[in-house]
Motif scaffolding. Structure first.
Motif, PDB file in Angstrom:
ATOM      1  N   TYR A   1      39.115  31.535  25.898  1.00 10.32           N
ATOM      2  CA  TYR A   1      40.379  32.233  26.162  1.00 10.32           C
ATOM      3  C   TYR A   1      40.091  33.579  26.826  1.00 10.32           C
ATOM      4  O   TYR A   1      40.727  33.964  27.799  1.00 10.32           O
TER       5      TYR A   1
ATOM      6  N   LEU B   1      46.360  33.528  32.862  1.00  9.52           N
ATOM      7  CA  LEU B   1      45.383  32.630  32.239  1.00  9.52           C
ATOM      8  C   LEU B   1      44.876  31.681  33.298  1.00  9.52           C
ATOM      9  O   LEU B   1      45.602  30.835  33.786  1.00  9.52           O
TER      10      LEU B   1
ATOM     11  N   ILE C   1      42.976  36.709  19.425  1.00 11.28           N
ATOM     12  CA  ILE C   1      43.759  36.659  20.675  1.00 11.28           C
ATOM     13  C   ILE C   1      44.376  38.037  20.918  1.00 11.28           C
ATOM     14  O   ILE C   1      44.363  38.563  22.024  1.00 11.28           O
TER      15      ILE C   1
END
Lengths: 47, 194
Positions: free
Chosen positions: A28, A45, B57
């Motif tokens: 990520y 992303l 995150i």
């Protein structure tokens, strides 16, 4: 004998996140890119 | 061995500069502490995994967006994020209670009798009657605002238009109405719970 009132904490040997979770986070992080434009920040992303 | 010597602050700054491996070291270094911390609150492996993931995150996004304010306290900062997400999790869960599906299915876990029984309905009537009597004790202007707000469900804007006072005055009257009601309730030892 002294009485112990506190409950025993669960003994879990491996209190660690799964490898998949960690590798997801690393991927990520690699995929996330922040684009700066005129003081504005855009997240993208890129997979 | 050498990697262990690099301070968190330096790893964070390397990561912000684009060194992805720094994040891997940071996660590797602190994952157990953070994971155990979350687990000690939620006692569920899957939820812990989710919260852990959401925590990082958030960490990654904050660092990449350059919003991180380095004060040499990387781990406490991550712990704080994890703590807040654990609170969020419990809040969400109390809004959406889930029924336990672990054992055999029980129809009573999803069905409940929401209507009040005779005793509860009597208590409810009593409480409502008491509240009405307390409201009657209020000065006229406060009573008016409170009735419009609570019983007629009007907005403060509508109340201010109807009564011809400013919104702030209406808000103030509501505030004093509640304060005065609390005072009356306390002075008379009125119990308003069922």
């Amino acid at each position: 004998m002294a009485k112990i009132y506190s409950s025993a904490s669960p003994k879990n040997g491996n209190l660690k996140p799964k490898d998949e979770t960690v590798s997801f986070l690393l991927n990520y992080s690699k995929a996330l890119s922040v684009i700066n434009y005129n003081k504005l920040k855009f997240e993208a992303l890129l997979n | 061995m050498k990697k262990e010597l690099i301070q968190d602050a330096e790893l964070v700054s390397n990561y912000i500069k684009g060194d992805e491996s720094a994040l891997s070291i940071l996660i590797g270094r602190h994952k157990q502490k953070i994971y155990s911390f979350i687990y000690s609150k939620v006692y569920d492996r899957d939820i812990t995994e989710d919260v852990f993931q959401d925590t990082f995150i958030k960490v990654i996004r904050t660092l990449k967006l350059g919003k991180y304010n380095e004060e040499g306290k990387f781990l406490p900062w991550v712990m704080r994020i994890a703590h807040n997400l654990v609170i969020d999790h419990f809040r969400k869960n109390s809004r959406m209670p889930k029924f336990d599906n672990a054992g055999e299915f029980s129809i009573f876990s999803v069905l409940s009798d929401s209507s009040l029984n005779a005793e509860k309905s009597m208590i409810k009537d009593q409480v409502e009657c008491d509240v009405r009597r307390v409201i009657e004790e209020l000065p006229e202007d406060q009573k008016k605002v409170l009735m419009m707000r609570i019983y007629q469900d009007m907005s403060f804007k509508e109340i201010s238009e109807r009564t011809g006072v400013s919104i702030n005055t209406a808000l103030g009257r509501m505030r004093y109405a509640l304060i005065n009601m609390r005072k009356v309730i306390e002075q008379n030892n009125i119990v308003l719970t069922n």
